[in-house]
Structure formats: C-alpha cells, structure tokens
Design a protein around this motif. Sequence first.
Motif, PDB file in Angstrom:
ATOM      1  N   PRO A 166       0.839  -1.198   0.000  1.00  0.00           N
ATOM      2  CA  PRO A 166       0.000   0.000   0.000  1.00  0.00           C
ATOM      3  C   PRO A 166       0.875   1.250   0.000  1.00  0.00           C
ATOM      4  N   GLU A 167       0.453   2.254  -0.708  1.00  0.00           N
ATOM      5  CA  GLU A 167       1.160   3.536  -0.812  1.00  0.00           C
ATOM      6  C   GLU A 167       2.566   3.351  -1.385  1.00  0.00           C
ATOM      7  N   ARG A 168       2.733   2.344  -2.186  1.00  0.00           N
ATOM      8  CA  ARG A 168       4.026   2.104  -2.829  1.00  0.00           C
ATOM      9  C   ARG A 168       4.469   3.350  -3.586  1.00  0.00           C
ATOM     10  N   LYS A 169       5.748   3.672  -3.480  1.00  0.00           N
ATOM     11  CA  LYS A 169       6.251   4.792  -4.257  1.00  0.00           C
ATOM     12  C   LYS A 169       7.113   4.287  -5.411  1.00  0.00           C
ATOM     13  N   SER A 170       7.000   4.962  -6.509  1.00  0.00           N
ATOM     14  CA  SER A 170       7.789   4.553  -7.670  1.00  0.00           C
ATOM     15  C   SER A 170       9.223   5.041  -7.498  1.00  0.00           C
ATOM     16  N   TRP A 171      10.087   4.515  -8.333  1.00  0.00           N
ATOM     17  CA  TRP A 171      11.496   4.934  -8.323  1.00  0.00           C
ATOM     18  C   TRP A 171      11.598   6.440  -8.470  1.00  0.00           C
ATOM     19  N   LEU A 172      10.800   6.991  -9.384  1.00  0.00           N
ATOM     20  CA  LEU A 172      10.867   8.432  -9.641  1.00  0.00           C
ATOM     21  C   LEU A 172      10.399   9.226  -8.420  1.00  0.00           C
TER      22      LEU A 172
ATOM     23  N   LYS B 180      13.023   9.181  -5.864  1.00  0.00           N
ATOM     24  CA  LYS B 180      14.132  10.040  -6.281  1.00  0.00           C
ATOM     25  C   LYS B 180      13.794  11.506  -6.002  1.00  0.00           C
ATOM     26  N   ILE B 181      12.579  11.872  -6.321  1.00  0.00           N
ATOM     27  CA  ILE B 181      12.156  13.260  -6.087  1.00  0.00           C
ATOM     28  C   ILE B 181      12.125  13.549  -4.581  1.00  0.00           C
ATOM     29  N   ASP B 182      11.589  12.614  -3.800  1.00  0.00           N
ATOM     30  CA  ASP B 182      11.573  12.784  -2.338  1.00  0.00           C
ATOM     31  C   ASP B 182      12.983  12.966  -1.792  1.00  0.00           C
ATOM     32  N   ARG B 183      13.888  12.136  -2.299  1.00  0.00           N
ATOM     33  CA  ARG B 183      15.276  12.174  -1.850  1.00  0.00           C
ATOM     34  C   ARG B 183      15.895  13.532  -2.176  1.00  0.00           C
ATOM     35  N   GLY B 184      15.628  13.998  -3.379  1.00  0.00           N
ATOM     36  CA  GLY B 184      16.141  15.301  -3.798  1.00  0.00           C
ATOM     37  C   GLY B 184      15.587  16.420  -2.934  1.00  0.00           C
TER      38      GLY B 184
ATOM     39  N   VAL C 132      22.466   8.830 -15.507  1.00  0.00           N
ATOM     40  CA  VAL C 132      22.133   7.409 -15.437  1.00  0.00           C
ATOM     41  C   VAL C 132      22.736   6.737 -14.213  1.00  0.00           C
ATOM     42  N   MET C 133      23.769   7.325 -13.626  1.00  0.00           N
ATOM     43  CA  MET C 133      24.267   6.782 -12.363  1.00  0.00           C
ATOM     44  C   MET C 133      23.424   7.305 -11.203  1.00  0.00           C
ATOM     45  N   ASP C 134      22.470   8.165 -11.530  1.00  0.00           N
ATOM     46  CA  ASP C 134      21.497   8.621 -10.532  1.00  0.00           C
ATOM     47  C   ASP C 134      22.187   9.304  -9.345  1.00  0.00           C
ATOM     48  N   LEU C 135      23.123  10.186  -9.678  1.00  0.00           N
ATOM     49  CA  LEU C 135      23.890  10.861  -8.624  1.00  0.00           C
ATOM     50  C   LEU C 135      23.131  12.070  -8.091  1.00  0.00           C
ATOM     51  N   ASP C 136      23.355  12.389  -6.839  1.00  0.00           N
ATOM     52  CA  ASP C 136      22.879  13.656  -6.301  1.00  0.00           C
ATOM     53  C   ASP C 136      23.904  14.705  -6.710  1.00  0.00           C
ATOM     54  N   TYR C 137      23.505  15.571  -7.604  1.00  0.00           N
ATOM     55  CA  TYR C 137      24.452  16.462  -8.272  1.00  0.00           C
ATOM     56  C   TYR C 137      23.738  17.783  -8.496  1.00  0.00           C
ATOM     57  N   TRP C 138      24.208  18.791  -7.799  1.00  0.00           N
ATOM     58  CA  TRP C 138      23.597  20.109  -7.959  1.00  0.00           C
ATOM     59  C   TRP C 138      24.446  20.964  -8.891  1.00  0.00           C
ATOM     60  N   THR C 139      23.830  21.400  -9.969  1.00  0.00           N
ATOM     61  CA  THR C 139      24.527  22.317 -10.868  1.00  0.00           C
ATOM     62  C   THR C 139      24.286  23.752 -10.397  1.00  0.00           C
TER      63      THR C 139
END
Lengths: 588, 588
Positions: free
Chosen positions: B131-137, B140-144, B238-245
């Motif tokens: 229940p309330e499963r979150k997708s990868w995206l 990722k957005i939550d993490r960001g 694609v390495m899904d890095l936390d990277y702030w430009t």
Amino acid sequence: MTAERWLAKFAAALAKNDIDGAAALFAPGGFWRDLVAFTWTIKTFEGRAEVKAMLAAVLSNARPSGWTIRGAPSSDETWFTFETAVGRGLGHLRLREGRAWTLLTTLQELKGFEEKAGRTREWGTEHGVLPERKSWLEKKIDRGNALLSGERQPYVLIVGGGQGGIALAARLKRLEVPALVVEQNERAGDSWRKRYKSLCLHDPVWYDHMPYIPFPDHWPVFSPKDRIGDWLEMYVKVMDLDYWTSTKCVHAAFDEAKQLWDVELNREGRLLSVKPTHLVLATGMSGMPNMPQIPGAESFKGRLVHSSTHPGGEGWRGKRCVVLGSNNSAHDIAADLWEHGAEEVTMIQRSPTVVVRSEMLMEHAWGKLYSQAALEAGISTELADLTLAATPFRLLPQMQKPVYEEIRKRDAELYAGLDRAGFRTHFGEDSSGLHSIYLRRGAGYYIDVGASQMIIDGRIKLEHGTIDRLSENAVVFSGGKELQADLLVCATGYGSMNGWAAKLISKEVADKVGKCWGLGSDTKYDPGPWVGELRNMWKPTQQPNLWFHGGNLMQSRHYSLYLALQLKARLEGIPAPVYYLDPVHHLE
Amino acid sequence: MTAERWLAKFAAALAKNDIDGAAALFAPGGFWRDLVAFTWTIKTFEGRAEVKAMLAAVLSNARPSGWTIRGAPSSDETWFTFETAVGRGLGHLRLREGRAWTLLTTLQELKGFEEKAGRTREWGTEHGVLPERKSWLEKKIDRGNALLSGERQPYVLIVGGGQGGIALAARLKRLEVPALVVEQNERAGDSWRKRYKSLCLHDPVWYDHMPYIPFPDHWPVFSPKDRIGDWLEMYVKVMDLDYWTSTKCVHAAFDEAKQLWDVELNREGRLLSVKPTHLVLATGMSGMPNMPQIPGAESFKGRLVHSSTHPGGEGWRGKRCVVLGSNNSAHDIAADLWEHGAEEVTMIQRSPTVVVRSEMLMEHAWGKLYSQAALEAGISTELADLTLAATPFRLLPQMQKPVYEEIRKRDAELYAGLDRAGFRTHFGEDSSGLHSIYLRRGAGYYIDVGASQMIIDGRIKLEHGTIDRLSENAVVFSGGKELQADLLVCATGYGSMNGWAAKLISKEVADKVGKCWGLGSDTKYDPGPWVGELRNMWKPTQQPNLWFHGGNLMQSRHYSLYLALQLKARLEGIPAPVYYLDPVHHLE
C-alpha cells in the motif's frame, strides 16, 4: 556425421552449385532460417523443397564461402562463420542423425562497410594544421542546421523514437547511414515515462540491453519506467543521433518517380517537409491504442481512459475503479489503484489470460540465455540473441510446452487459487505458453509480479462478460448487472502496426502491406496460413522503401542489426535481391 | 624462489606475526606500495626498515589471510588476492633473485559492504502488495527534496563536478554512501565544454573510461571536449547521482565539537547550508588559474585572458595574438588562433618544455597498457590501472628514460627542427620524460598534435624572456622589445589544489594541509624531501575529514575506488586506523 564434417560437405556442395546435394544434407523436415545473409529478407525454409527453391534463386548472387567452425563444436551442434559475395555472416547448425535439423545463417557485416570500432574507430582529432578547422561541436551544429533547413536529407526517416527507433538509429549511425528519428514527445524516453506510474519492465535486465552500451552491472533486474526513460535519453545523446523531439509525422507519400518519400512533419508546431529514401515505422509494435466505443460514454461522469494515457493510481483514494482487460497493463494498473487506496478495484476479464510468475520465467524461460548465470557462463547478450534466433518459430511451441507443464506444477497453488477466484487462465490453445502468445498476438498474458495474489485474495474483484453501456456512474453489463464506477481504464491493447501505415500514409498502402506481427499459427487472433516469421517486421514489405521496426528491447536490439544492414546495402548500391515478400494477410 | 613459494612464505610469516621474517623476504632495496589495504592511506615503503615499522604498527589490525595466486604466475611475477580483517584485496608481486622487489597491496572491497552488482543487484521492483508504494521516480524526487530542505544531510560533500567528483560520487553511490556533488557550472560536463574550442583529450580513449560504464567501442581515440562533456552529463544522470549544478561552495568550516563540516552553498543564487561529515575538494588537480599580474594591464586595449577562459580562435582573424606559456594549452590555443586566420601568432616560452608527439606516446608509453592491442591481449582497464599502480614512483624515472631515449631517436628531426626554431625542449632534469613531470608538477609538457611543426615552420612565432609590462597595444619585454598585440592569452597554468582549501575554508587549514600533488623529487617545482606518493591526494590529510580528489581521467577512475572505500569504512564504523600522514610541505 559430425557438425564439422557436415559443414565441410555443405560448403563443398554450395561451392559447386550442387543444390540437390546441399538440400540432401538437411533432414527431411529440417529448417533453414536466414536472416538477410542469403535471401535479403528474414525467412525460414521448411523442408528440402523450400531449401532447394531458395538456393536455386539466390546461390549465384550469394556465392558463400569460407565456412569456418567457431568455438568448440559438440558432435551435433556448432557455431560457424562464413562469407557471401558482399558480407560476412555467423551461423548455427544443429544435426539430427547426421543431417541438418536446424540451420541459421545471419548477415553480420558488409565487406568494405564495417562499423568503425575498436582498431578502426575515429581518431577524434585531426593532428596537423587545418585552416578554418571546425570542432566536433561546430560540425554537429552545422549538420543539425543542414537537416533542419532541408539542405541535407536523411536517407532514412524513422518515425517513433522509442527503443526500436533509437536502436536502429544507433546502428545506422555506426554504419554511416544518414538517419533522422522523429519523436512526438518532448524528450527521448517519454514513451516510457508517460505510462502508468508503477510500470517496471517485465523482462529482466539481461534481456534489455541496447546495442553498444550495455547497462552497468548494478542496473536493477526490473527497470522502473522512468529509469529506462533516462537511459534512452542519454543513449540518444551520447550516440550522437539525429533525433527530433516534439515532432509528429503528419503524412507520408511515396513518390514513385523519384523513389523518395515525401514526408510532412510538424516540429514544435512548424510544418517541415523531408524527402528520405526509406521510411521506417517504429511507432511501437503494438500500434495504436484500441479504444472500445462504449454506448453512453458521453454521459459517464467518471473518468474513461485507455491504459496508455492512465497516469497512475494517485488521486483515486476512496474511489470505485474498473479496469477492462486482464493482461499485463490491466493487472499493473489494478494493483496500483488498490495500493493507492481505491475503495474498490474491479477487473473485467473478457478472455483467458496466460499468467506466469516473473520468478518462474526467470528460472525456466529466460534463465539459460538471459541471466547473470548465463553471462558468467560466457553467454554474451549477442550470443543469447543468436541462440534464440537459431530455433525456428515452428519448433518453439513443442520446446516450450514442457517448460509450462513444469511451471504449472511448480505454481499449482497459484493457478488453483486463480481458478477458485474465477480468473480464467490458460497457456494458449496448444499450451505453449507466454513466448508463443507474444509472437502470435503480442498480447494475452500477464507476467505476475503480485497482482494475481490480489485477485485470489479478493482485493482486486473480478467480473466477466461484455459491457453493454455506461450510465452516469456505472458500468452496465449485457445481463443488466451494474458496477458503480468513478474510473474506467480500458486496458484493451493496441492495433496492428499497419494501422500507423493507414494513418500516416494511406489506407491503400496499409492494405497493400497487410497486417504486421503474428506467425500465421492458426490460433485466435493469429489466423493462418503459416508464414513462419513475424509478418512485415524488419524486412522488405509489399510497399517499396517502407519498413516496420519494433518489439521488445531484445527484438529492437537484435533485429535492428538486420534492418540496418539492409538499409546500408541499399545506400551503397550493394546488390540486395530480395528472394521473397510475405503475401498480404487479412487486411483491415 | 618462485612467486608462488614467496607468497606462501610471506603469508606464513604474517600469520605468525613474524615481522622480521616477512621483511627479510624483501630485497634490501625492495618496495611495498599499499593502497589502503594495510595502512588506510596511500604509501610506498622503501626498504626493509620501513616495511618492518609499518608491519609492527598495522599487522594486528590488518590480520591478513587467504593469500591466493590469481591467474598464471610467471616465475618472478604474479597477481594475487588476499583478505584483511575487514576487506578483500588484490595485489601484485615482482621478485628479483627470489626476494620481493616490488609488492603492491590494494583494498578492493569491504566485507559485508560489497557493491551491489551482478547477482546482488537491486530487484528494481518489489513484487507483491505494498500500500502507498512509491515509484522509483517518486523516491528520487523525495530524496532530492529532502536534501534540498536539509532534512537529509549528505555524509560526503564533493566540491567540483568534473570527472573526479563524478567518478567518486559514482563509487559512493554503489557503496551506498550518501554523497552530494556541487558544481558551479550550469550543466555537468561544462568544465570541459567551456574550455577552448579546439580542445581534444590528449590521452587516448582506453585511458579515459569512467568506472562502471565504459565508452562504447566506436568512441574516438582522442575525444573532443564537448563529447566528453556530454558523456559526463549523461553519466551523472544514469548513475542517478545527487548532483547540484549552478552551485558554488561559498565557505566551509569544520566544527570540531560536532565533527561535521558547516558548508555554505550558493545554489542558483540561494544560500543554503549543508552539514556533511566529510568534505572532498575535487576542484581540479590544477587548482585555481595562475594569472600573472602584469603592469599596465589596465591600460592594455587588447584582450587579456587566462587560457581557462579563452573560448577559441574565432573572431581573431587578422589580429595579432600572443600566447604566454609553452605547454599543452599554449600550443593548442596558438595553433587554433592560426587556423582561424590570426594575422600573427606568437608564443612566449619562459622555460623548456617536454614535447612528445602523441603518436610516440601511444606507441611507446601507453600502448602496452591502454590501447586496442592491450585490450585484445586481455588487459582490461582495471588490470591496466593496477599494473601501472604496481610500479613504485621511485622506479618510474629509470624505467621511463630508455623510452624517451628511443623517442628522441625516432623523432630526431622534430627535436632538431624545434631547436633550430629556438624552441627549447627537454625531457625533464633527469630525462625521464612526460609521465615523471606530470607526477612532479602536473604541468610542463606538450603532447604534440601538430603545433610543433607550426613552430618549426614559423607559422607560430616564438619569443623568450620576461614580460615587463603591457602598453596600450603591445607586450613589452624586459629588454625593451615590443610585440604588437590585440590579444594576450596567459596559458600560465594553475596553482596547487590547496589554494582551494585556502579560498573555501581558511588559510590556516590550507597551511595545515600543505601543498597537494608532487612527489618530493627534488626537481624544479617539486622540492624534496621525497615522499614517494602524490601529496595529499586520495588519502587522509592533516585536516580531519578533508580530502583531495582529482587528476586525469585515469587517476579519477582508479584512485576514486580507494577514496570511496576510506569514506565507506568511516560511515560504517569499520576501524580504519591511519598509519601515516604526509608531513606538510612548503606552505604557500
């Protein structure tokens, strides 16, 4: 006779044009599958008579030679390489009692037009003094502008920039065939991103690599859709493809006199005309969405959508949701709605479904070719693709049946549970399972990742029957039964790819080409006669210079090679006489 | 004694804490280079006494075992694997007369914290009902967002998002160490894109792979800068890095009490504070641009720029251009100006330059390890990196000298031509060539891709001497000579990385840490005493929780592994007692 000996005899027979002798080396019911090497099409020949007829027609052009065992042959099976007049090939042979039971021949490269890689890769910079030298970026920008202004025309226009169009464009890039991909979405990869939120690939990662740049080895087994979207987007960029986003193909017509297509594009709202020599429809093997016309739809106050445009379960908490259909998307969407707190989720099953748990497929179906274990045993992606190609489609069902018998035993509880819940499963008319139904219909199955248990538990409710109409707030079945609904998702699949030909070109051309996909297996949705290969896919069609490309990631990867070689041969004026065109099947 | 026998004796001695016995297995002048496995730093031990002292300090913690030959050893050389109390390692041994001449030990992974790859990769989707499963995206957005709001803090903050920062972040990602990269440019890869237009990598592709996702095999030998930029940008994605430009590090201070860094960032104009445990400066091994203060600069009516901000030769047609400096950038820029039609291009050489033609380097220097031939001979990138690492820096000059003697002979005409033109070349004080001077100074060389011939031909003019001042329209030398100039590009190099420590943290911290890079070779710009490893790079420094990472693509790739393992050990509380810290060298 050993495989080595067989190959020597076969080579000798072909060298002296002894067609009878060559055909006699086949078992009476033996198969020869050729991917472009001899026939300049994709075709399986069944039995000696078909082999003879083919050889009689193609041998003088093909002039095969240099047949060489590759690797360590077993007594009745081997890989081998060979050459034709114009190319180099790779093949596979299986013997039965000393005669060829199955022979595969594939074209791998064209002599003098090999892909520049490894030792022959570009230098990247030109050492020395070059007045007015342009950088890579400047050349790229110039190239883009010339394409946009029409000064430069693509030799190949690929309509559709999903994995199919992208894989083909990458191969054409390496073969130096000028190609342009047009994609209606704003970003490469959006064809995945825009699907329902919970979607993950149902095939494992080893099956899904793109050509040339494999996923890194931490890539998840079942890739979330947005991650595949990102991968495809970066792939387009680093493969340096000519790829126009936000571009729709409006209309295409073949100019017989000029032997060019006249294609009207809408690029970000601006109409443009391009004149490619070849047109490839890579709009998804599934074609256009099948949206049922349901009486009363206009008065329905809930939401009515096709699965292709349903964004996901969010926002349906406490609502009554109905999903029409019982294949992959229907299951994923129903489970996702339940997980997002829908009050009630009901699936309407119209016909039986091939259900196989993902883990069973990994263990029993893909595992030998596409898995970490296979990789560690030395089976590269390319070798796996060729191994799969080495089995003629005619033989697949009988080889698959025992696999599904085993799966039925192993998962007896699952199937019994579904049965008790009223969910109808089967393994196809001849019990040959998922791979067969995929090749026949491209639909009709669910790779179970959890929703089957939800049906068994009753969390996903089940209905059967035909929808008669929609009322303001309910789905009304033929028998009069009403099902309250705030949402109806039609997971009702897609039409044939030649629907796109009708839409983009003309009804006449679509009819001339006929249906795409399907083998002619004489099963439901795949009427005979038997053709033995997927209709119209990756090979010449009844419409000159029109090609269809698509399929899952494996097919997009593997068959793009043969399509790319066919296009390259035409660009370079290499003789590519097509032995055979599929007759047209059940026009729409 | 064979390598196999040696390894067994060495293992036995260590197992019973027989330090004298273990040390006696080394030749009197033998070397042991350890990359983090025994010492939790990067250090080469020279001679038995240093080996003994090290073992006495580390053996009880390291507790090595499981020494196993890998591959087929030759009589006096072998690869091997081993374990320590906490990790698994890979090593290399070279014998001379039965004793260890060189021993390399490297940490490859931490037990229980192996990278999830191959069989242990993520599943990607969670089968079943959540229940309330979150997708990868969504995750990722939550993490960001959590990172942006400060709710989640990175364990490691990496300042600088070039190849160094990116390679390290990728390794940390696979090791599940929360890391954030901040990059001042708008896009990943801009540190390459923004350099002068004609720039291509001077190292060949086989030397330049990033970890995990190698370039495809059509990638050009010498990659144009914009292509590397694109590759790095896709890699981050694609390495899904936390990277702030568009994020600058404004200031960092170490909070001794909390053992955390307090870092102020400017992200797209908004000030943010983050509190990482570790701070990695990956701002380029070259540090900040060295811009000479030239009297009269304010009255100069031409353009005065540092090479790092010179966009390229376009727009200088018919103009008089001067380039100060005679290393790689100076040559590239001068040639590019000439190619764009500058009226006059003059290079001002201040000191001799190591000049080697790119082709000679490929043939004589990189070829054995980093080339298509090496790859085809089974030398993977990883094996090449480790092979290079297996030679202690002390031995490099003597091994390189014959290479450069050969190059001098082969290219005698080039060197004679340069000599005639007045261009001063050398191969370093001890004639050990390019690799030596790179390790000692990180500068001082030109990998010739054509500009040397332009100097010989006189198309690029040459001056020597010191600039006294700039007039309105000319460069004025000490002797009074004037050189008309519309443009002066100062290709005057970069300072040490600890200039960044001074700028971002404080003068005190920069002084405490001391200079980065250089071996203490007692040559010009690299004063002694000898330290035997690159100072402060990829290993603990005198400032707790401050690290320096950088170098060319090879170094960024290879040494990021050891830095990542050191950080992972700290995150997980794995004992990582540091045997040794470099003393501080010539403070700035």
